[in-house]
Scaffold this motif. Structure first.
Motif, PDB file in Angstrom:
ATOM      1  N   LYS A 186       0.830  -1.210   0.000  1.00 45.95           N
ATOM      2  CA  LYS A 186       0.000   0.000   0.000  1.00 45.95           C
ATOM      3  C   LYS A 186       0.860   1.255   0.000  1.00 45.95           C
ATOM      4  O   LYS A 186       0.534   2.239  -0.663  1.00 45.95           O
ATOM      5  CB  LYS A 186      -0.927   0.003   1.216  1.00 45.95           C
ATOM      6  CG  LYS A 186      -2.083  -0.957   1.105  1.00 45.95           C
ATOM      7  CD  LYS A 186      -2.987  -0.844   2.326  1.00 45.95           C
ATOM      8  CE  LYS A 186      -4.152  -1.814   2.244  1.00 45.95           C
ATOM      9  NZ  LYS A 186      -5.023  -1.705   3.427  1.00 45.95           N
ATOM     10  N   LEU A 196       2.166   1.804  -3.526  1.00 42.59           N
ATOM     11  CA  LEU A 196       1.114   2.352  -4.373  1.00 42.59           C
ATOM     12  C   LEU A 196       0.870   3.827  -4.071  1.00 42.59           C
ATOM     13  O   LEU A 196       0.705   4.641  -4.992  1.00 42.59           O
ATOM     14  CB  LEU A 196      -0.181   1.546  -4.205  1.00 42.59           C
ATOM     15  CG  LEU A 196      -0.181   0.139  -4.778  1.00 42.59           C
ATOM     16  CD1 LEU A 196      -1.482  -0.585  -4.402  1.00 42.59           C
ATOM     17  CD2 LEU A 196      -0.029   0.174  -6.287  1.00 42.59           C
ATOM     18  N   ARG A 197       0.859   4.185  -2.813  1.00 47.52           N
ATOM     19  CA  ARG A 197       0.643   5.584  -2.427  1.00 47.52           C
ATOM     20  C   ARG A 197       1.812   6.453  -2.899  1.00 47.52           C
ATOM     21  O   ARG A 197       1.607   7.583  -3.369  1.00 47.52           O
ATOM     22  CB  ARG A 197       0.479   5.712  -0.916  1.00 47.52           C
ATOM     23  CG  ARG A 197       0.185   7.161  -0.508  1.00 47.52           C
ATOM     24  CD  ARG A 197      -0.171   7.291   0.926  1.00 47.52           C
ATOM     25  NE  ARG A 197      -1.540   6.808   1.108  1.00 47.52           N
ATOM     26  CZ  ARG A 197      -2.109   6.672   2.288  1.00 47.52           C
ATOM     27  NH1 ARG A 197      -1.439   6.928   3.395  1.00 47.52           N
ATOM     28  NH2 ARG A 197      -3.342   6.244   2.375  1.00 47.52           N
ATOM     29  N   LYS A 241       3.661   5.907  -5.525  1.00 46.66           N
ATOM     30  CA  LYS A 241       3.497   6.073  -6.984  1.00 46.66           C
ATOM     31  C   LYS A 241       2.451   7.129  -7.311  1.00 46.66           C
ATOM     32  O   LYS A 241       2.604   7.908  -8.243  1.00 46.66           O
ATOM     33  CB  LYS A 241       3.110   4.736  -7.628  1.00 46.66           C
ATOM     34  CG  LYS A 241       4.253   3.768  -7.753  1.00 46.66           C
ATOM     35  CD  LYS A 241       3.798   2.469  -8.429  1.00 46.66           C
ATOM     36  CE  LYS A 241       4.917   1.477  -8.543  1.00 46.66           C
ATOM     37  NZ  LYS A 241       4.475   0.237  -9.190  1.00 46.66           N
ATOM     38  N   GLU A 242       1.361   7.147  -6.520  1.00 45.90           N
ATOM     39  CA  GLU A 242       0.307   8.123  -6.733  1.00 45.90           C
ATOM     40  C   GLU A 242       0.823   9.537  -6.459  1.00 45.90           C
ATOM     41  O   GLU A 242       0.443  10.486  -7.139  1.00 45.90           O
ATOM     42  CB  GLU A 242      -0.887   7.843  -5.826  1.00 45.90           C
ATOM     43  CG  GLU A 242      -1.675   6.624  -6.199  1.00 45.90           C
ATOM     44  CD  GLU A 242      -2.740   6.261  -5.165  1.00 45.90           C
ATOM     45  OE1 GLU A 242      -2.906   6.996  -4.161  1.00 45.90           O
ATOM     46  OE2 GLU A 242      -3.417   5.235  -5.356  1.00 45.90           O
ATOM     47  N   GLN A 243       1.665   9.684  -5.458  1.00 52.24           N
ATOM     48  CA  GLN A 243       2.160  10.998  -5.068  1.00 52.24           C
ATOM     49  C   GLN A 243       3.300  11.472  -5.994  1.00 52.24           C
ATOM     50  O   GLN A 243       3.586  12.666  -6.031  1.00 52.24           O
ATOM     51  CB  GLN A 243       2.672  10.970  -3.621  1.00 52.24           C
ATOM     52  CG  GLN A 243       1.560  10.792  -2.618  1.00 52.24           C
ATOM     53  CD  GLN A 243       2.075  10.659  -1.186  1.00 52.24           C
ATOM     54  OE1 GLN A 243       3.283  10.542  -0.969  1.00 52.24           O
ATOM     55  NE2 GLN A 243       1.157  10.640  -0.227  1.00 52.24           N
TER      56      GLN A 243
END
Length: 131
Positions: free
Chosen positions: A122, A125-126, A128-130
């Protein structure tokens, strides 16, 4: 750097149980207290062969030789239960049975390694989003 967190409820609760002859004014021997403890735990549905372990035992024989008093024996156990409700029931039932020296030794979560992997995923993934 991304971070994630989660709430985890312990599913392994270890209770320390100490029984001693000197805890009782009516001189109840350790063996009787031990039997009473075993029956009480079995009534609660606890498998004492798997969940209850003897951790220490002692006998105060030196005191007997020097002062001519009774030999006082004691035993310590660790009991593993799997939820807080059961831990509370154990403490209450043992207290009713005359065994009140019970304490919390440790708590843990059995699937901690899998949880760490899940949380790292998680966090990646976070991140990568940021990015």
């Amino acid at each position: 750097r991304a971070m994630v967190d989660t709430l985890v409820v312990p599913n392994r609760i270890t209770l320390g149980i100490f029984i001693s002859e000197e805890d009782h004014s009516r001189k109840t021997d350790v063996e009787s207290l031990e039997l009473k403890m075993g029956k009480t735990l079995e009534k609660l549905g606890i498998d004492i062969t798997k969940q209850l372990n003897l951790t220490d035992l002692s006998s105060d024989f030196k005191n007997y030789i020097l002062r001519r008093q009774d030999i006082k024996k004691s035993k310590s156990y660790e009991l593993e239960v799997y939820d807080a409700v059961t831990a509370g029931r154990v403490i209450t039932a043992l207290e009713r049975a005359g065994i009140s020296n019970v304490n919390l030794v440790k708590t843990s979560y059995s699937a901690m390694d899998a949880l760490r992997i899940q949380l790292k995923s998680k966090a990646i993934l976070r991140a990568k989003e940021q990015a």
